[in-house]
Design a protein around this motif. Structure first.
Motif, PDB file in Angstrom:
ATOM      1  N   TRP A  71       2.145 -10.817  -4.382  1.00  0.00           N
ATOM      2  CA  TRP A  71       1.932  -9.743  -3.397  1.00  0.00           C
ATOM      3  C   TRP A  71       2.719  -9.967  -2.112  1.00  0.00           C
ATOM      4  CZ3 TRP A  71      -0.360 -10.802   1.337  1.00  0.00           C
ATOM      5  CH2 TRP A  71      -1.028 -12.036   1.465  1.00  0.00           C
ATOM      6  N   LEU A  72       3.024 -11.225  -1.775  1.00  0.00           N
ATOM      7  CA  LEU A  72       3.823 -11.487  -0.573  1.00  0.00           C
ATOM      8  C   LEU A  72       5.288 -11.126  -0.753  1.00  0.00           C
ATOM      9  CD1 LEU A  72       2.278 -14.836   0.721  1.00  0.00           C
ATOM     10  CD2 LEU A  72       2.516 -12.723   2.038  1.00  0.00           C
ATOM     11  N   ASP A  73       5.721 -10.958  -2.015  1.00  0.00           N
ATOM     12  CA  ASP A  73       7.111 -10.549  -2.246  1.00  0.00           C
ATOM     13  C   ASP A  73       7.385  -9.155  -1.702  1.00  0.00           C
ATOM     14  OD1 ASP A  73       7.775 -12.921  -3.465  1.00  0.00           O
ATOM     15  OD2 ASP A  73       7.202 -12.222  -5.466  1.00  0.00           O
ATOM     16  N   TRP A  74       6.331  -8.401  -1.417  1.00  0.00           N
ATOM     17  CA  TRP A  74       6.522  -7.070  -0.830  1.00  0.00           C
ATOM     18  C   TRP A  74       7.006  -7.149   0.619  1.00  0.00           C
ATOM     19  CZ3 TRP A  74       6.521  -2.696  -3.570  1.00  0.00           C
ATOM     20  CH2 TRP A  74       5.954  -2.736  -4.856  1.00  0.00           C
ATOM     21  N   ALA A  75       7.088  -8.362   1.181  1.00  0.00           N
ATOM     22  CA  ALA A  75       7.644  -8.522   2.533  1.00  0.00           C
ATOM     23  C   ALA A  75       9.135  -8.817   2.511  1.00  0.00           C
ATOM     24  CB  ALA A  75       6.914  -9.649   3.259  1.00  0.00           C
ATOM     25  N   SER A  76       9.741  -8.853   1.303  1.00  0.00           N
ATOM     26  CA  SER A  76      11.145  -9.275   1.193  1.00  0.00           C
ATOM     27  C   SER A  76      12.120  -8.288   1.833  1.00  0.00           C
ATOM     28  CB  SER A  76      11.502  -9.480  -0.279  1.00  0.00           C
ATOM     29  OG  SER A  76      11.325  -8.276  -1.011  1.00  0.00           O
ATOM     30  N   GLU A  77      11.697  -7.023   2.046  1.00  0.00           N
ATOM     31  CA  GLU A  77      12.595  -6.068   2.710  1.00  0.00           C
ATOM     32  C   GLU A  77      12.871  -6.448   4.161  1.00  0.00           C
ATOM     33  OE1 GLU A  77      11.230  -3.945  -0.830  1.00  0.00           O
ATOM     34  OE2 GLU A  77      10.285  -5.220   0.661  1.00  0.00           O
ATOM     35  N   LYS A  78      12.005  -7.265   4.744  1.00  0.00           N
ATOM     36  CA  LYS A  78      12.152  -7.574   6.170  1.00  0.00           C
ATOM     37  C   LYS A  78      12.259  -9.065   6.448  1.00  0.00           C
ATOM     38  CE  LYS A  78      10.002  -6.537  10.655  1.00  0.00           C
ATOM     39  NZ  LYS A  78       8.869  -5.878  11.344  1.00  0.00           N
ATOM     40  N   TYR A  79      11.637  -9.891   5.616  1.00  0.00           N
ATOM     41  CA  TYR A  79      11.569 -11.325   5.908  1.00  0.00           C
ATOM     42  C   TYR A  79      12.326 -12.124   4.854  1.00  0.00           C
ATOM     43  CZ  TYR A  79       8.026 -10.034   9.307  1.00  0.00           C
ATOM     44  OH  TYR A  79       7.368  -9.466  10.371  1.00  0.00           O
ATOM     45  N   SER A  80      12.804 -13.282   5.271  1.00  0.00           N
ATOM     46  CA  SER A  80      13.625 -14.120   4.397  1.00  0.00           C
ATOM     47  C   SER A  80      12.795 -14.704   3.264  1.00  0.00           C
ATOM     48  CB  SER A  80      14.258 -15.251   5.201  1.00  0.00           C
ATOM     49  OG  SER A  80      13.262 -16.167   5.624  1.00  0.00           O
ATOM     50  N   LYS A  81      13.494 -15.058   2.163  1.00  0.00           N
ATOM     51  CA  LYS A  81      12.823 -15.665   1.032  1.00  0.00           C
ATOM     52  C   LYS A  81      12.213 -17.006   1.415  1.00  0.00           C
ATOM     53  CE  LYS A  81      14.533 -15.073  -3.031  1.00  0.00           C
ATOM     54  NZ  LYS A  81      15.373 -15.156  -4.266  1.00  0.00           N
ATOM     55  N   GLN A  82      12.878 -17.722   2.341  1.00  0.00           N
ATOM     56  CA  GLN A  82      12.333 -19.009   2.780  1.00  0.00           C
ATOM     57  C   GLN A  82      10.985 -18.826   3.473  1.00  0.00           C
ATOM     58  OE1 GLN A  82      14.750 -21.236   5.542  1.00  0.00           O
ATOM     59  NE2 GLN A  82      13.029 -22.546   6.128  1.00  0.00           N
ATOM     60  N   LEU A 112       0.820  -1.212   0.000  1.00  0.00           N
ATOM     61  CA  LEU A 112       0.000   0.000   0.000  1.00  0.00           C
ATOM     62  C   LEU A 112       0.853   1.260   0.000  1.00  0.00           C
ATOM     63  CD1 LEU A 112      -2.809  -1.075   2.513  1.00  0.00           C
ATOM     64  CD2 LEU A 112      -2.960  -0.928   0.026  1.00  0.00           C
ATOM     65  N   LYS A 113       2.030   1.170   0.597  1.00  0.00           N
ATOM     66  CA  LYS A 113       2.942   2.320   0.622  1.00  0.00           C
ATOM     67  C   LYS A 113       3.562   2.592  -0.743  1.00  0.00           C
ATOM     68  CE  LYS A 113       4.579   2.460   5.418  1.00  0.00           C
ATOM     69  NZ  LYS A 113       5.776   2.268   6.291  1.00  0.00           N
ATOM     70  N   ASN A 114       3.699   1.538  -1.525  1.00  0.00           N
ATOM     71  CA  ASN A 114       4.425   1.639  -2.789  1.00  0.00           C
ATOM     72  C   ASN A 114       3.493   1.382  -3.965  1.00  0.00           C
ATOM     73  OD1 ASN A 114       7.484   1.732  -1.858  1.00  0.00           O
ATOM     74  ND2 ASN A 114       6.466   0.163  -0.618  1.00  0.00           N
ATOM     75  N   ARG A 115       2.510   2.267  -4.109  1.00  0.00           N
ATOM     76  CA  ARG A 115       1.528   2.111  -5.170  1.00  0.00           C
ATOM     77  C   ARG A 115       1.872   2.909  -6.426  1.00  0.00           C
ATOM     78  NH1 ARG A 115      -3.873   3.541  -2.013  1.00  0.00           N
ATOM     79  NH2 ARG A 115      -2.378   4.928  -0.985  1.00  0.00           N
ATOM     80  N   SER A 116       3.013   3.587  -6.410  1.00  0.00           N
ATOM     81  CA  SER A 116       3.406   4.413  -7.550  1.00  0.00           C
ATOM     82  C   SER A 116       3.667   3.539  -8.782  1.00  0.00           C
ATOM     83  CB  SER A 116       4.665   5.215  -7.207  1.00  0.00           C
ATOM     84  OG  SER A 116       5.156   5.872  -8.351  1.00  0.00           O
ATOM     85  N   HIS A 117       3.325   4.078  -9.967  1.00  0.00           N
ATOM     86  CA  HIS A 117       3.555   3.354 -11.216  1.00  0.00           C
ATOM     87  C   HIS A 117       5.032   3.239 -11.540  1.00  0.00           C
ATOM     88  CE1 HIS A 117      -0.710   3.238 -12.086  1.00  0.00           C
ATOM     89  NE2 HIS A 117      -0.797   4.558 -11.895  1.00  0.00           N
ATOM     90  N   HIS A 118       5.852   4.075 -10.896  1.00  0.00           N
ATOM     91  CA  HIS A 118       7.291   4.059 -11.176  1.00  0.00           C
ATOM     92  C   HIS A 118       7.994   2.921 -10.451  1.00  0.00           C
ATOM     93  CE1 HIS A 118       6.730   7.915 -13.125  1.00  0.00           C
ATOM     94  NE2 HIS A 118       6.149   8.387 -12.021  1.00  0.00           N
ATOM     95  N   ILE A 119       7.335   2.348  -9.469  1.00  0.00           N
ATOM     96  CA  ILE A 119       7.948   1.249  -8.713  1.00  0.00           C
ATOM     97  C   ILE A 119       7.664  -0.060  -9.436  1.00  0.00           C
ATOM     98  CG2 ILE A 119       7.980   0.008  -6.504  1.00  0.00           C
ATOM     99  CD1 ILE A 119       7.103   2.607  -5.166  1.00  0.00           C
ATOM    100  N   PRO A 120       8.679  -0.857  -9.693  1.00  0.00           N
ATOM    101  CA  PRO A 120       8.475  -2.114 -10.434  1.00  0.00           C
ATOM    102  C   PRO A 120       7.529  -3.058  -9.690  1.00  0.00           C
ATOM    103  CG  PRO A 120      10.806  -1.562 -10.287  1.00  0.00           C
ATOM    104  CD  PRO A 120      10.093  -0.622  -9.379  1.00  0.00           C
ATOM    105  N   LYS A 121       6.711  -3.754 -10.483  1.00  0.00           N
ATOM    106  CA  LYS A 121       5.817  -4.743  -9.892  1.00  0.00           C
ATOM    107  C   LYS A 121       6.598  -5.981  -9.469  1.00  0.00           C
ATOM    108  CE  LYS A 121       1.683  -3.379 -12.477  1.00  0.00           C
ATOM    109  NZ  LYS A 121       0.592  -3.835 -13.380  1.00  0.00           N
ATOM    110  N   ARG A 122       6.016  -6.736  -8.563  1.00  0.00           N
ATOM    111  CA  ARG A 122       6.636  -7.975  -8.102  1.00  0.00           C
ATOM    112  C   ARG A 122       5.730  -9.151  -8.464  1.00  0.00           C
ATOM    113  NH1 ARG A 122       9.402  -6.150  -2.290  1.00  0.00           N
ATOM    114  NH2 ARG A 122      10.253  -4.184  -3.095  1.00  0.00           N
TER     115      ARG A 122
END
Length: 699
Positions: free
Chosen positions: A253-264, A240-250
């Protein structure tokens, strides 16, 4: 720090001695829970005098709460107290709830408000206790084994779940007997029916504490459910924080947790959410399944329970479910499933679950048919500006009855003629004064009576003081509840009579066709009654007073040492036998085996080891949501019972189609393959990420 086990084994095997205490504890606890719940619906109706819809709603609200609270117990055990202390503390809460519930069922203790408050407080504590320890006991039993003893651990769980079904089977058969066959305070003994399960829960706690020195007690290791919720919450918040069109899609939707949580962790949560998505339609199955203790029990109260050698209590029919489960599991695993495999049919878990839904829907279809047949013996539905009337001719000769503005009783009513059915009186308002003309042996007599709408009447015609007379008396509007028989007396003697039906039922009836109030009696043959008049004591034989019937018994004269009576069956007895519920129990129990056992095994196979408790939490919540749906339907959309059964049948079939479509597009995965793949791609140094520690706790 891990508490060291004393290392004692059962009979020289690799089974720790401590598991004996855990299995006995589970048996007693399940006896306690299912025994109490078996009589709960009838308690609400008979003791509180609530209607069927309110009783059903409260029953399912309690059941739903029992399946919401396991989440609380799991968090307490894994994040704070550990499994051992959680079981101890919540078992104490459980015992207190049972004791309060039992005290609330004592009729002489306060008024109804006191009883309701005590019962609701007791049920809340019971729900907190039984739900809170649910995720802990089986996992605590698993903790007692060394890692290398996997075979013994597996067999322990088989014995553990056998103890659950044994406790359920015995209690659902025994506690209805304590309720119905034992009388205390002049009525059904609910205090005893709740007191025995309370005693079993006390025993469960004592047994569990007795094995304290033998247990391996794991310290709290953090709750995986909380970590999963945090990961999902962070992903949603970050997206929700990163809804800008300039930010690449992932990709997800759970990949948006990768800044804090491990890929596993993110990968494992993805697997869990895929399975949880499949859980969305599942509550509807439980909405039907758990009505065995509410709507099906109420249906049984309107049926004939005489099996010849034994008369079942209506709430005893619930024992069929655990009994059939114990029978069906080996039949399905060793017979049906292998046979289907031999036929080269790919009977996948999704197909098994869908089949279970279909069987449960068919069970409710049969329940609707049974309900329609039951309704054929019910009293007609009363509507405004209408009442029902019958004529009881107690004179010696036929009487022609004519009622003002009514076209009824075309033929004379013979002496002591048992009316076939009630006739409809059409009124011009909420009440009307009607003129009754009686023609008897060439004489015509007129009587005026006020008749109210939505009422049921008997016009009794008799000879008194040398002339014909009559009396309009009010009858029951509906069948007696809970399969009881109703009986009233008309005294045709010239002396007052005191009637003794059995050792506990007495009634005084005035002379010259005085009418008594209704007595509610258990279904039985009453052949040893007494009639006491000024002339002496005489034998009174009422014969069989059957399930759900209403009788008018007229004492006509004295002959020898007995009084002669004439009995009219005003409301027909329950004619549909309770055995007709057996097919619906067979279907829904078979459905449970195919749906529940398969569903749990499938969901476990589709998740990593660290996520099994999350899926168990999701599974239990589907049961809670299903029960919540039933209470909403019972309160918000009251309808004829057969129509409600049809509604649930249609809804489950529709949900089954939806679930089948979802299952068709579901692609099964192997959690180990995902783990190996991610271990190859995972960057070793991600210091700002949270790694997931594998947990053993089972919800």
């Amino acid at each position: 720090m891990l508490s060291i086990s004393l290392g004692k084994k059962l009979c020289g095997s690799n089974y720790p001695l401590s598991i004996a205490f855990i299995v006995v504890n589970e048996f007693c606890e399940r006896f306690s829970y299912y025994g109490m719940r078996a009589v709960l619906t009838l308690y609400f109706i008979s003791f509180f005098h609530w209607d069927e819809n309110l009783s059903t709603a409260v029953y399912h609200a309690f059941s739903a709460l029992c399946y919401f609270t396991p989440v609380i117990g799991a968090i307490m055990a894994d994040s704070w107290l550990g499994k051992y202390k959680t079981i101890i503390y919540l078992s104490i809460v459980y015992v207190v709830g049972h004791l309060i519930k039992s005290v609330g069922a004592i009729p002489s203790l306060g008024n109804q408000v006191v009883h309701v408050v005590l019962s609701m407080v007791g049920l809340f504590l019971i729900a907190l206790g039984t739900g809170g320890i649910k995720p802990c006991v089986s996992a605590f039993g698993g903790d007692q084994f060394e890692e290398e003893h996997t075979s013994e651990r597996s067999k322990f769980f088989s014995v553990f779940y056998l103890s659950i079904n044994a406790g359920s089977l015995i209690s659902t058969f025994v506690t209805p007997v304590l309720r119905g066959d034992v009388k205390c305070f002049g009525e059904d003994c609910y205090a005893l029916a709740f007191g025995v399960p309370a005693a079993l829960m006390v025993l469960a706690l004592v047994v569990f504490i007795a094995g304290s020195g033998l247990y391996r007690k794991m310290p709290p290791q953090g709750n995986v459910l909380i970590e999963v919720c945090k990961c999902i919450g962070f992903a949603i918040k970050n997206r929700l924080k990163n809804r800008s069109h300039h930010i690449p899609k992932r990709d997800h939707w759970l990949d948006w947790a990768s800044e804090k949580y491990s890929k596993q962790l993110i990968g494992e949560v993805k697997m869990v959410t895929r399975v949880l998505f499949l859980f969305i339609p599942l509550p509807m199955f439980w909405a039907l399944f758990d009505q065995q203790g509410s709507r099906w029990t109420l249906q049984a109260t309107k049926m004939n329970a005489d099996f010849g050698i034994y008369v079942l209590q209506p709430d005893q029919m619930q024992f069929l479910n655990p009994l059939l489960i114990l029978v069906f599991i080996p039949i399905f695993d060793l017979g049906l499933y292998p046979l289907i495999s031999m036929c080269k049919f790919n009977f996948t878990p999704i197909k098994k679950m869908a089949t279970g839904m279909i069987l449960a829907g068919m069970a409710f279809g049969l329940a609707a048919i049974v309900e329609v047949k039951i309704n054929e013996t019910d009293m007609p539905q009363l509507v405004p500006k209408e009442s029902l009337i019958q004529v009881l001719n107690l004179a010696k000769n036929p009487v022609q009855v004519t009622i003002q503005d009514q076209d009824l009783f075309q033929q004379p009513v013979e002496a002591f003629q048992d009316p076939a059915e009630y006739s409809n009186l059409i009124l011009n308002g909420e009440q009307q004064n009607l003129r009754f003309i009686l023609q008897h042996q060439g004489l015509s007599l007129t009587f005026n009576y006020t008749v109210k709408e939505k009422s049921v009447y008997s016009l009794i015609v008799f000879e008194g003081e040398g002339s014909l007379s009559s009396r309009l008396i009010t009858d029951l509007k509906a069948k007696p509840e809970n399969g009881l028989a109703a009986v009233r007396f008309i005294n045709g003697l010239s002396q007052d009579a005191n009637l003794t039906i059995d050792s506990k039922q007495f009634v005084a009836v005035q002379k010259n066709y005085g009418v008594s109030e209704y007595l509610l009696l258990e279904r039985d043959k009453y052949s040893n009654g007494k009639c006491i008049t000024e002339m002496g004591e005489f034998t009174l034989d009422l014969g069989l007073l059957d399930f759900g019937a209403s009788y008018t018994v007229v004492v006509t004269n004295v002959s020898g040492d007995a009084v002669k009576t004439w009995k009219s069956e005003d409301i027909k007895a329950n004619s549909v036998h309770m055995a007709w519920q057996l097919p619906q129990y067979l279907l829904i129990s078979a459905g449970e085996v195919m749906f529940s056992i398969t569903g749990l095994a499938f969901s476990y196979s589709q998740s990593p080891a660290s996520m099994k408790s999350v899926l168990q939490a999701g599974w239990l919540l589907t049961v809670a949501v299903g029960n919540t749906f039933v209470l909403v339907v019972a309160q918000a959309a009251p309808m004829a019972q057969w129509a409600e059964f049809v509604l649930f049948t249609v809804l489950l079939f529709a949900v089954c189609i939806l679930f089948s479509i979802m299952g068709y597009f579901y692609v099964s995965v192997d959690p180990e393959d995902l783990r190996e793949k991610e271990e190859k791609t995972e960057t070793p140094s991600r210091g700002n990420m949270i790694s997931l520690v594998t947990q053993k706790t089972k919800l």
